[in-house]
Design an enzyme around this catalytic site. Structure first.
Site, PDB file in Angstrom:
ATOM      1  N   ASP A   1      -1.652  -0.932   5.879  1.00  0.00           N
ATOM      2  CA  ASP A   1      -1.937  -0.422   7.225  1.00  0.00           C
ATOM      3  C   ASP A   1      -3.425  -0.220   7.475  1.00  0.00           C
ATOM      4  O   ASP A   1      -3.816   0.508   8.384  1.00  0.00           O
ATOM      5  CB  ASP A   1      -1.191   0.897   7.458  1.00  0.00           C
TER       6      ASP A   1
ATOM      7  N   ASP B   1      -0.021   5.061   0.949  1.00  0.00           N
ATOM      8  CA  ASP B   1      -0.202   5.981   2.079  1.00  0.00           C
ATOM      9  C   ASP B   1      -0.202   5.225   3.402  1.00  0.00           C
ATOM     10  O   ASP B   1      -1.030   4.330   3.616  1.00  0.00           O
ATOM     11  CB  ASP B   1      -1.529   6.742   1.941  1.00  0.00           C
TER      12      ASP B   1
ATOM     13  N   ASP C   1       0.871  -1.168   0.000  1.00  0.00           N
ATOM     14  CA  ASP C   1       0.000   0.000   0.000  1.00  0.00           C
ATOM     15  C   ASP C   1       0.915   1.226   0.000  1.00  0.00           C
ATOM     16  O   ASP C   1       2.087   1.134   0.378  1.00  0.00           O
ATOM     17  CB  ASP C   1      -0.889  -0.024   1.248  1.00  0.00           C
TER      18      ASP C   1
END
Length: 232
Positions: free
Chosen positions: A179, A22, A20
């Site tokens: 996250d 960001d 991922d």
């Protein structure tokens, strides 16, 4: 239950790692929060401290508008504010964005070990590419899939499966690192292994232990252990 960073039993030799963007590969919260604060100032409100905005950064415009302006999808003003947020973000894409500590070394070691890597994000393509360029990763990533690159965004498995196809990696031999719960759900649906990035933008009230990830990594270099590589 998820376990903390340890070597996984891989059905195949690991071939690739997908990240991922960001909150996992890069700390973009300062620029995303800056875009939200531009909207607050325009409405006569004081800027919010970054530490209050950071946990919501992975949810992008939706999450930041919710926490910063208490306006949610379905509200009469939401779409106008979403477009205004995205416009503001175009002016501060790389002001403060940087790789998390340990990520640069991790990517170097993945490449030295012959593992392919790429990015799968829900960030729109028009933002993903400039951010990747600002980080100096646009030519190194062997697959960069944005939120509008395929017909569906995460948690749908299609973005991850598309990246695996581009990398010519078997999903079962691919690790996806993220996250957010959506990242783990996408990995599970795509049949990849999953690692929850505990250093990222974990939202308030979320328990990363409940996501069902194969492993929880406290820091980026823990992923070397997960992959069975010896940290150098």
């Amino acid at each position: 239950m998820s376990v903390h960073a340890m070597a996984l039993n891989w059905p195949l030799q690991p071939q690739a790692v997908l990240f991922d963007l960001d909150g996992t590969l890069a700390d973009t919260a300062g620029d995303l929060g800056g875009a939200l604060n531009r909207l607050r100032v325009q409405r006569g409100l004081a800027p919010m401290p970054l530490d209050l905005l950071r946990p919501h950064a992975s949810a992008g415009a939706r999450g930041l508008i919710a926490v910063g302006l208490d306006i949610h999808p379905g509200h009469a003003e939401y779409e106008t504010l979403r477009l205004a947020f995205l416009d503001a973000y175009t002016h501060c894409l790389s002001d403060t964005t940087a790789l998390f500590d340990g990520v640069a070394e991790l990517l170097d070691q993945l490449e030295q070990a012959g593992l392919k890597w790429g990015v799968v994000t829900n960030k729109p393509h028009r933002f993903t590419i400039p951010v990747m360029q600002g980080l100096g990763l646009d030519q190194r990533s062997m697959s960069t899939i944005s939120g509008d690159s395929t017909a569906h965004a995460k948690p749908h498995p299609l973005p991850l499966l598309t990246a695996c196809e581009q990398l010519k990696s078997d999903p079962a031999a691919t690790l996806y690192v993220g996250d957010d719960l959506r990242d783990i759900q996408a990995a599970q649906a795509a049949g990849t292994r999953s690692a929850a990035a505990a250093w990222g933008y974990i939202g308030h009230g979320q328990d990363i232990q409940d996501w069902g990830a194969d492993v929880i990594a406290q820091r980026p270099l823990d992923l070397l252990t997960v992959l069975g590589l010896n940290p150098r």
